[in-house]
Design a protein around this motif. Structure first.
Motif, PDB file in Angstrom:
ATOM      1  N   LEU B 299      37.748  -1.041 -21.648  1.00 47.77           N
ATOM      2  CA  LEU B 299      37.194  -1.937 -20.635  1.00 47.77           C
ATOM      3  C   LEU B 299      37.489  -1.401 -19.240  1.00 47.77           C
ATOM      4  O   LEU B 299      36.631  -1.401 -18.363  1.00 47.77           O
ATOM      5  CB  LEU B 299      37.775  -3.344 -20.819  1.00 47.77           C
ATOM      6  N   PHE B 300      38.708  -0.876 -19.061  1.00 50.18           N
ATOM      7  CA  PHE B 300      39.102  -0.338 -17.764  1.00 50.18           C
ATOM      8  C   PHE B 300      38.371   0.987 -17.466  1.00 50.18           C
ATOM      9  O   PHE B 300      37.686   1.120 -16.458  1.00 50.18           O
ATOM     10  CB  PHE B 300      40.621  -0.135 -17.744  1.00 50.18           C
ATOM     11  N   GLY B 301      38.501   1.936 -18.392  1.00 47.95           N
ATOM     12  CA  GLY B 301      38.009   3.290 -18.116  1.00 47.95           C
ATOM     13  C   GLY B 301      36.493   3.412 -18.191  1.00 47.95           C
ATOM     14  O   GLY B 301      35.865   3.986 -17.305  1.00 47.95           O
ATOM     15  N   LEU B 305      35.527   1.420 -14.420  1.00 49.24           N
ATOM     16  CA  LEU B 305      35.390   2.648 -13.632  1.00 49.24           C
ATOM     17  C   LEU B 305      33.985   3.240 -13.734  1.00 49.24           C
ATOM     18  O   LEU B 305      33.526   3.938 -12.833  1.00 49.24           O
ATOM     19  CB  LEU B 305      36.446   3.674 -14.050  1.00 49.24           C
ATOM     20  N   GLY B 306      33.295   2.956 -14.838  1.00 48.82           N
ATOM     21  CA  GLY B 306      31.907   3.393 -14.945  1.00 48.82           C
ATOM     22  C   GLY B 306      31.045   2.589 -13.989  1.00 48.82           C
ATOM     23  O   GLY B 306      30.264   3.133 -13.211  1.00 48.82           O
ATOM     24  N   PHE B 307      31.233   1.289 -14.039  1.00 54.67           N
ATOM     25  CA  PHE B 307      30.485   0.384 -13.167  1.00 54.67           C
ATOM     26  C   PHE B 307      30.713   0.727 -11.695  1.00 54.67           C
ATOM     27  O   PHE B 307      29.806   0.585 -10.867  1.00 54.67           O
ATOM     28  CB  PHE B 307      30.924  -1.056 -13.462  1.00 54.67           C
ATOM     29  N   ALA B 308      31.919   1.214 -11.392  1.00 52.55           N
ATOM     30  CA  ALA B 308      32.262   1.519 -10.001  1.00 52.55           C
ATOM     31  C   ALA B 308      31.306   2.522  -9.364  1.00 52.55           C
ATOM     32  O   ALA B 308      31.178   2.551  -8.146  1.00 52.55           O
ATOM     33  CB  ALA B 308      33.699   2.044  -9.925  1.00 52.55           C
ATOM     34  N   THR B 310      27.920   3.498 -10.851  1.00 52.04           N
ATOM     35  CA  THR B 310      26.585   3.689 -11.435  1.00 52.04           C
ATOM     36  C   THR B 310      25.453   3.083 -10.623  1.00 52.04           C
ATOM     37  O   THR B 310      24.298   3.358 -10.933  1.00 52.04           O
ATOM     38  CB  THR B 310      26.465   3.119 -12.866  1.00 52.04           C
ATOM     39  N   PHE B 311      25.727   2.257  -9.635  1.00 51.40           N
ATOM     40  CA  PHE B 311      24.627   1.759  -8.806  1.00 51.40           C
ATOM     41  C   PHE B 311      24.022   2.923  -8.035  1.00 51.40           C
ATOM     42  O   PHE B 311      24.755   3.718  -7.453  1.00 51.40           O
ATOM     43  CB  PHE B 311      25.121   0.694  -7.824  1.00 51.40           C
ATOM     44  N   PRO B 312      22.699   3.048  -8.009  1.00 50.42           N
ATOM     45  CA  PRO B 312      22.097   4.211  -7.350  1.00 50.42           C
ATOM     46  C   PRO B 312      22.569   4.402  -5.909  1.00 50.42           C
ATOM     47  O   PRO B 312      22.806   5.525  -5.481  1.00 50.42           O
ATOM     48  CB  PRO B 312      20.594   3.897  -7.392  1.00 50.42           C
ATOM     49  N   SER B 313      22.743   3.290  -5.182  1.00 52.53           N
ATOM     50  CA  SER B 313      23.120   3.436  -3.771  1.00 52.53           C
ATOM     51  C   SER B 313      24.567   3.914  -3.611  1.00 52.53           C
ATOM     52  O   SER B 313      24.926   4.447  -2.567  1.00 52.53           O
ATOM     53  CB  SER B 313      22.914   2.116  -3.029  1.00 52.53           C
ATOM     54  N   VAL B 314      25.389   3.710  -4.638  1.00 52.27           N
ATOM     55  CA  VAL B 314      26.751   4.250  -4.614  1.00 52.27           C
ATOM     56  C   VAL B 314      26.737   5.666  -5.180  1.00 52.27           C
ATOM     57  O   VAL B 314      27.297   6.601  -4.611  1.00 52.27           O
ATOM     58  CB  VAL B 314      27.705   3.357  -5.458  1.00 52.27           C
ATOM     59  N   ASN B 315      26.040   5.793  -6.305  1.00 48.46           N
ATOM     60  CA  ASN B 315      26.004   7.071  -7.009  1.00 48.46           C
ATOM     61  C   ASN B 315      25.421   8.193  -6.155  1.00 48.46           C
ATOM     62  O   ASN B 315      25.797   9.361  -6.301  1.00 48.46           O
ATOM     63  CB  ASN B 315      25.198   6.897  -8.300  1.00 48.46           C
ATOM     64  N   LYS B 316      24.528   7.833  -5.226  1.00 45.56           N
ATOM     65  CA  LYS B 316      23.948   8.804  -4.304  1.00 45.56           C
ATOM     66  C   LYS B 316      25.050   9.600  -3.602  1.00 45.56           C
ATOM     67  O   LYS B 316      24.909  10.781  -3.346  1.00 45.56           O
ATOM     68  CB  LYS B 316      23.101   8.030  -3.291  1.00 45.56           C
ATOM     69  N   TRP B 317      26.161   8.926  -3.303  1.00 45.66           N
ATOM     70  CA  TRP B 317      27.261   9.585  -2.582  1.00 45.66           C
ATOM     71  C   TRP B 317      28.320  10.153  -3.514  1.00 45.66           C
ATOM     72  O   TRP B 317      28.972  11.132  -3.192  1.00 45.66           O
ATOM     73  CB  TRP B 317      27.912   8.601  -1.604  1.00 45.66           C
ATOM     74  N   ALA B 325      34.984  12.654 -12.886  1.00 41.95           N
ATOM     75  CA  ALA B 325      36.113  13.074 -13.724  1.00 41.95           C
ATOM     76  C   ALA B 325      37.076  11.909 -13.951  1.00 41.95           C
ATOM     77  O   ALA B 325      37.642  11.744 -15.036  1.00 41.95           O
ATOM     78  CB  ALA B 325      36.840  14.243 -13.067  1.00 41.95           C
ATOM     79  N   MET B 326      37.242  11.080 -12.928  1.00 42.35           N
ATOM     80  CA  MET B 326      38.092   9.886 -13.047  1.00 42.35           C
ATOM     81  C   MET B 326      37.603   9.008 -14.197  1.00 42.35           C
ATOM     82  O   MET B 326      38.356   8.655 -15.109  1.00 42.35           O
ATOM     83  CB  MET B 326      38.052   9.101 -11.729  1.00 42.35           C
ATOM     84  N   HIS B 327      36.310   8.680 -14.162  1.00 43.18           N
ATOM     85  CA  HIS B 327      35.710   7.812 -15.166  1.00 43.18           C
ATOM     86  C   HIS B 327      35.728   8.489 -16.540  1.00 43.18           C
ATOM     87  O   HIS B 327      36.108   7.874 -17.541  1.00 43.18           O
ATOM     88  CB  HIS B 327      34.277   7.494 -14.728  1.00 43.18           C
ATOM     89  N   GLY B 328      35.387   9.764 -16.579  1.00 45.06           N
ATOM     90  CA  GLY B 328      35.298  10.480 -17.850  1.00 45.06           C
ATOM     91  C   GLY B 328      36.615  10.506 -18.609  1.00 45.06           C
ATOM     92  O   GLY B 328      36.655  10.230 -19.805  1.00 45.06           O
ATOM     93  N   HIS B 329      37.697  10.820 -17.897  1.00 43.56           N
ATOM     94  CA  HIS B 329      38.996  10.913 -18.579  1.00 43.56           C
ATOM     95  C   HIS B 329      39.429   9.561 -19.135  1.00 43.56           C
ATOM     96  O   HIS B 329      39.835   9.448 -20.288  1.00 43.56           O
ATOM     97  CB  HIS B 329      40.054  11.483 -17.633  1.00 43.56           C
ATOM     98  N   ALA B 330      39.367   8.519 -18.296  1.00 50.17           N
ATOM     99  CA  ALA B 330      39.845   7.210 -18.736  1.00 50.17           C
ATOM    100  C   ALA B 330      38.962   6.658 -19.857  1.00 50.17           C
ATOM    101  O   ALA B 330      39.461   6.055 -20.814  1.00 50.17           O
ATOM    102  CB  ALA B 330      39.882   6.239 -17.559  1.00 50.17           C
ATOM    103  N   ALA B 331      37.649   6.888 -19.766  1.00 49.49           N
ATOM    104  CA  ALA B 331      36.733   6.322 -20.754  1.00 49.49           C
ATOM    105  C   ALA B 331      36.920   6.982 -22.120  1.00 49.49           C
ATOM    106  O   ALA B 331      37.069   6.306 -23.137  1.00 49.49           O
ATOM    107  CB  ALA B 331      35.291   6.473 -20.280  1.00 49.49           C
ATOM    108  N   PHE B 332      36.930   8.304 -22.145  1.00 48.84           N
ATOM    109  CA  PHE B 332      37.080   9.001 -23.423  1.00 48.84           C
ATOM    110  C   PHE B 332      38.423   8.683 -24.060  1.00 48.84           C
ATOM    111  O   PHE B 332      38.526   8.488 -25.274  1.00 48.84           O
ATOM    112  CB  PHE B 332      36.953  10.515 -23.227  1.00 48.84           C
ATOM    113  N   TYR B 333      39.455   8.657 -23.230  1.00 50.33           N
ATOM    114  CA  TYR B 333      40.778   8.394 -23.796  1.00 50.33           C
ATOM    115  C   TYR B 333      40.836   6.991 -24.389  1.00 50.33           C
ATOM    116  O   TYR B 333      41.225   6.801 -25.541  1.00 50.33           O
ATOM    117  CB  TYR B 333      41.857   8.573 -22.720  1.00 50.33           C
ATOM    118  N   GLY B 334      40.434   5.997 -23.622  1.00 51.74           N
ATOM    119  CA  GLY B 334      40.543   4.612 -24.083  1.00 51.74           C
ATOM    120  C   GLY B 334      39.681   4.343 -25.294  1.00 51.74           C
ATOM    121  O   GLY B 334      40.135   3.784 -26.301  1.00 51.74           O
ATOM    122  N   ALA B 335      38.435   4.770 -25.224  1.00 50.70           N
ATOM    123  CA  ALA B 335      37.510   4.401 -26.285  1.00 50.70           C
ATOM    124  C   ALA B 335      37.729   5.220 -27.547  1.00 50.70           C
ATOM    125  O   ALA B 335      37.710   4.684 -28.652  1.00 50.70           O
ATOM    126  CB  ALA B 335      36.073   4.559 -25.795  1.00 50.70           C
TER     127      ALA B 335
END
Lengths: 289, 453
Positions: B299-301, B305-308, B310-317, B325-335
């Motif tokens: 839920l966290f990773g 952190l994914g939601f943090a 993925t919005f196009p206006s955020v993701n643009k930057w 890499a932040m999201h990838g590490h936490a997501a793969f590890y947790g899930a």
């Protein structure tokens, strides 16, 4: 909800999402040729894509922001840097970046001329794909869009050695026609296209894609007095003017600035700037003694 | 262990653990290169250590999934496996594929296509292994005639994972189109069918560990699967924003990506309620730690952190920065890493000799050091990424100059990565310190505590 209803929900929502997704995929395929200029995918571009894959570039760099985060994004690199520069860089990256200073260096891939040319053709194709205007502002490899921010704290110290008032961030005050030509040149230095300050710093020792222009006036005197100088200038002002409108008249030493007798600096200023504007730039730059 | 053939899981887990250890070696090497200068520039450059790091992850996680399935299916269907011989042949082929792929990467033998670097012969072996595996599991269930929802979800997940690998085998002339289909494999694996697999294991563990009611678990599982796919399939769009696709993918990606955490909230809630409802009666408390931990860390990773970004206006930057890499590490590890360690921790007292179900303190150290280390790594990538976004993407400072200014976060990454490595080292040591049990015998602790549901 009972077990059957929850199962229906799982199957139904998956099916619905799949149908929409497949439909959008079909429509995307309809639009891919136009968005990606598929007619410009020449054999050289395809070959360049294979070179990109063969040398595992994506596990350090990103393209369209996809890849690894250890090296700069290359989506628009072919728009930022011309072919002579990219060729020279790919021949030997260590000529352009110092591992001690940047703590990172691209290993020389020993690419041959054909591979380099194809790779650049591929980058040209990538840079022209309609990708919703990303990145929103240029991603530079080194240096800075805002002069000074790439300097160390010591360089930013206005009382430090080699500082003049001109090393303050330019553009910090608005200019008008009545202003001194030097102030107008100062503003032009940051607003001409392509902007001078993208490649030239005015801080001592800060060499970007072009050499630092700090101390250019004294340097110009030495250059026009030396035997290597083949240009037509007979004064500091004339030398700077010549450097702007005919960059290859005198080649500043260093493999990162020129190759095969051609400077990497754009040759467009003679046409894009008025004679008056060039005068203003000359006035501004010749203040750097 | 109630069925002798379940012991094949031990060898799958053993291979997974060895590869996990190796993955960390290449991870730490890659992290150290961020500090630079790199003495191994011409021996083991970053692209090589990184490709090995990510490929080992994929191989060991899939090995873990297979082992855990071979453990779980006999338990659920109440029968021996259809063929242990096939299972061993599959493991041998699979391991040979994994090891030769890694050796090949050392010499740049790969496709250079992110996460799908496996050369074609290796990809074909992967498909063959998947088919052997699905056949073996399918025949086991057919033989027993008992097919539970948990198994159904797990099997459908594994079968879809195999099907979604097919686009990866094809060749695309247009780089944009090749990216488009790469995400059919990668995204629909990790944010689709792998979540089904995780959900299946989670339900199995909660039923066994907390005695949760199977009827209730089944309903939850269906709801979660529905939520995963309604958001996950169209959520693929968040990988499409800037690669040269039509503009309608932006709002679609923004909306459905925002829905993606809902399934993960459901998963964490269902794990927590199962634990609350039935208490902590099972002696293998450590396995419950890993199980609940996996649901919460996902839920966290993956969710938060994914939601943090993925919005196009955020993701643009943030696109293509260390934020990913932040999201990838936490997501793969947790899930995925944590759910496999949950299955291993649950099965280990039965799979090895002389291990009690009351988990030892070594196991808890491994758990908490890993969690602390991974949390720290996530924060390091996050702080480095935020710095990078502001300096490089917003202010326009050059890439190389920006990387110099965020060096301190890389120091933090190496430090917290080392803590994580110690935790993983303890887990691996704990796994291998006792000899395997390869038969069903009376002193198996599971036989006395494991109620048959």
């Amino acid at each position: 909800m009972n077990r059957r209803q929850t199962r229906l929900f799982a199957i139904g929502s998956t099916a619905l999402a799949t149908i929409v997704f497949v439909g959008l995929t079909i429509d995307s395929h309809r639009q891919f040729p136009e968005l990606t200029n598929a007619d410009t995918i020449t054999p050289a571009v395809t070959r360049g894509k294979d070179v990109w894959h063969e040398y595992n570039c994506i596990n350090c760099h990103t393209l369209f922001g996809e890849g690894a985060y250890y090296a700069p994004d290359l989506t628009k690199i072919a728009q930022h840097r011309g072919e002579p520069y990219l060729t020279a860089f790919l021949k030997d990256p260590s000529q352009f970046y110092d591992e001690q200073r940047h703590r990172r260096l691209m290993p020389n891939q020993d690419l041959d001329d054909e591979e380099i040319a194809s790779l650049i053709a591929f980058f040209e194709w990538v840079a022209n794909v309609d990708n919703q205007g990303w990145p929103p502002r240029p991603i530079l490899v080194a240096g800075s869009s805002i002069p000074g921010t790439s300097m160390t704290l010591a360089q930013q110290d206005a009382s430090g050695p080699g500082s003049t008032d001109e090393t303050l961030p330019p553009g910090s005050r608005p200019v008008s026609e009545e202003d001194d030509p030097v102030a107008l040149g100062d503003a032009l230095f940051n607003s001409a296209t392509p902007t001078c300050s993208a490649c030239h710093s005015i801080a001592p020792g800060v060499n970007l894609a072009g050499p630092s222009l700090a101390g250019i006036a004294s340097r110009a005197e030495q250059i026009i007095g030396s035997e290597e100088y083949q240009g037509d200038a007979d004064s500091v002002e004339a030398y700077i003017r010549e450097s702007i409108v005919a960059p290859s008249a005198y080649l500043f030493p260093g493999e990162m600035y020129s190759a095969n007798g051609t400077s990497f600096m754009p040759t467009t200023y003679a046409e894009s700037l008025t004679s008056e504007q060039v005068d203003q730039l000359v006035a501004y730059l010749s203040t750097f003694k | 262990m109630r069925y002798k053939s379940q012991s094949v899981a031990y060898w799958y887990f053993a291979v997974a653990m060895a590869l996990f250890g190796l993955q960390l070696v290449f991870g730490l090497l890659s992290a150290a290169k961020y500090l630079g200068p790199d003495p191994l520039l011409y021996i083991l450059p970053f692209d090589v250590t990184k490709v090995i790091h990510t490929n080992l992850l994929i191989v060991w996680v899939l090995t873990g999934f297979m082992g855990a399935t071979y453990w779980m299916v006999p338990d659920e269907s109440r029968t021996e496996l259809y063929s242990t011989r096939l299972a061993y042949i599959q493991l041998g082929l699979w391991t040979a594929m994994g090891v030769t792929a890694i050796i090949g990467y050392l010499f740049r033998y790969g496709t250079g296509n992110k996460l799908l670097e496996q050369p074609l012969p290796h990809k074909i072996v992967i498909v063959i292994c998947m088919l052997i595996f699905l056949y073996n599991i399918g025949m086991t269930i057919k033989k027993s005639g008992r097919f539970t929802t948990t198994e159904g979800v797990l099997l459908l997940g594994l079968a879809s994972a195999a099907v979604l690998y097919i686009p990866a085998l094809l060749h695309y002339e247009n780089y944009t189109v090749s990216i488009y289909y790469r995400w059919w494999t990668i995204h629909l694996w990790v944010e689709g069918v792998w979540e089904m697999i995780q959900g299946g294991f989670l339900a199995y563990l909660l039923i066994r560990l907390s005695g949760a009611d199977r009827e209730v678990m089944d309903k939850w599982l269906y709801v979660i699967v529905g939520l995963v796919f309604i958001a996950g399939i169209l959520g693929t769009a968040h990988h499409y924003y800037w690669v040269g696709v039509p503009s309608y993918w932006l709002p679609i990606g923004g909306f459905f990506s925002a829905l993606e955490p809902v399934a993960l909230v459901g998963m964490a809630m269902y794990a927590y309620y199962a634990m609350r409802r039935s208490g902590l009666a099972h002696p293998n408390n450590l396995a419950l730690h890993w199980t609940i931990g996996s649901a919460v860390f996902t839920l966290f990773g993956a969710g938060l952190l994914g939601f943090a970004h993925t919005f196009p206006s955020v993701n643009k930057w943030t696109h293509g920065t260390l934020i990913t890499a932040m999201h990838g590490h936490a997501a793969f590890y947790g899930a995925y890493a944590m759910i496999i360690m949950a299955m291993i921790t649950y099965a280990l007292p039965s799979l090895t000799r002389g291990r009690s179900e009351d988990s030892n303190s070594l196991g808890y150290w491994a758990f908490w050091l890993q969690l602390a280390g991974m949390f720290g790594m996530t924060l390091s990538f996050a702080t480095a990424g935020i710095g990078q976004v502001y300096l490089e993407r917003i202010l326009g400072l050059g890439y190389l100059d920006t990387q110099l200014k965020i060096q301190i976060h890389f120091l933090m990454l190496v430090a917290t990565g080392s803590i994580f490595a110690v935790g993983v080292g303890l887990f691996i040591y704990d796994f291998f310190r006792l000899p395997p049990r390869l038969s069903v015998d009376r002193d198996d602790p599971a036989l006395s505590t494991q109620a048959v549901r």
